[in-house]
Scaffold this motif. Structure first.
Motif, mmCIF file in Angstrom:
data_model
loop_
_atom_site.group_PDB
_atom_site.id
_atom_site.type_symbol
_atom_site.label_atom_id
_atom_site.label_comp_id
_atom_site.label_asym_id
_atom_site.label_seq_id
_atom_site.Cartn_x
_atom_site.Cartn_y
_atom_site.Cartn_z
ATOM 1 N N TRP A 57 0.931 -1.219 -0.113
ATOM 2 C CA TRP A 57 0.023 0.102 0.049
ATOM 3 C C TRP A 57 0.802 1.426 -0.107
ATOM 4 C CZ3 TRP A 57 -5.275 1.054 -0.160
ATOM 5 C CH2 TRP A 57 -5.631 2.381 -0.093
ATOM 6 N N ARG A 58 1.970 1.437 0.909
ATOM 7 C CA ARG A 58 2.807 2.606 0.972
ATOM 8 C C ARG A 58 3.348 2.715 -0.318
ATOM 9 N NH1 ARG A 58 4.700 1.029 6.652
ATOM 10 N NH2 ARG A 58 3.018 1.992 7.960
ATOM 11 N N GLN A 59 4.295 1.566 -0.938
ATOM 12 C CA GLN A 59 4.634 1.713 -2.144
ATOM 13 C C GLN A 59 3.779 2.278 -3.207
ATOM 14 O OE1 GLN A 59 5.950 -2.119 -3.737
ATOM 15 N NE2 GLN A 59 7.119 -1.322 -5.313
ATOM 16 N N HIS A 81 0.975 3.879 -3.128
ATOM 17 C CA HIS A 81 0.212 5.309 -2.806
ATOM 18 C C HIS A 81 1.375 6.074 -3.174
ATOM 19 C CE1 HIS A 81 -1.006 8.609 -0.233
ATOM 20 N NE2 HIS A 81 -2.424 8.281 -0.439
ATOM 21 N N TYR A 133 6.301 12.502 3.757
ATOM 22 C CA TYR A 133 5.287 11.302 3.234
ATOM 23 C C TYR A 133 5.498 10.226 4.236
ATOM 24 C CZ TYR A 133 3.705 7.466 0.252
ATOM 25 O OH TYR A 133 2.959 6.379 -0.053
ATOM 26 N N THR A 134 6.457 9.729 4.918
ATOM 27 C CA THR A 134 6.635 8.751 5.769
ATOM 28 C C THR A 134 5.862 9.099 7.189
ATOM 29 O OG1 THR A 134 9.009 9.309 6.486
ATOM 30 C CG2 THR A 134 8.586 7.652 4.785
#
Length: 181
Positions: A55-57, A59, A178-179
């Motif tokens: 998901w993080r990748q 997004h 972002y993180t």
């Protein structure tokens, strides 16, 4: 790439947190170059180990794809808009479902999507040791995360409209923001 390619179009855009390779390929094609895919080249790809990581990748890919589109004032390919269109259609159909108190609007979006994901996952896992359920979960995660990331990236770019591409934060600043999301 050969050295002369970088001399002609420049190197990777270090202000981008994601999509640096994709942005370089876009500049190459806009300059008249071609991307060569050689089917004899074999490589091993290690995917994210969890759906949260995936998901993080994705997004991030959707979020920064909008920045690449703004920078070059073009959509590299229509396929980059499909996840955002899916998320937009899903949100709109949910709204209509709530207003009309009918499940049909959201079903009109989700049923064909679920059927397509299911059929393609079953087909893609035939004869291999992968689970169609796992593939379907990864597919839905990638589509939804990329689509929501695209909308978030578009909102960010709209807030920054008029500031120009030179007024962007550094990659480390952007990655830190972002993180923390």
């Amino acid at each position: 790439y050969r050295r002369e390619v970088f001399d002609r179009i420049g190197g990777f855009d270090e202000d981008l947190v994601r999509n640096q390779d994709d942005e370089l390929n876009l500049r190459l094609t806009l300059a008249g170059g071609r991307i060569w895919m050689d089917p004899s080249i074999r490589s091993t790809y290690f995917s994210r180990g969890t759906l949260v990581g995936l998901w993080r990748q994705y997004h991030g890919y959707g979020f920064y794809k909008v920045r690449v589109m703004r920078k070059h004032r073009t959509v590299p390919a229509l396929r980059h808009l499909v996840p955002a269109a899916f998320v937009g259609a899903l949100a709109a159909s949910l709204g209509v479902t709530v207003i009309r108190r009918s499940p049909w609007p959201v079903a009109a979006v989700l049923v064909p999507y679920a059927a397509g994901v299911t059929a393609s996952s079953v087909q893609a896992t035939r004869g291999v040791s992968a689970s169609p359920v796992t593939l379907a979960a990864a597919t839905v995660t990638m589509h939804t995360a990329y689509g929501l990331g695209s909308w978030a990236g578009a909102a960010r770019e709209l807030r920054r409209r008029g500031t120009g591409p030179g007024a962007t934060a550094s990659a480390s600043d952007a990655m830190a923001r972002y993180t923390r999301q």
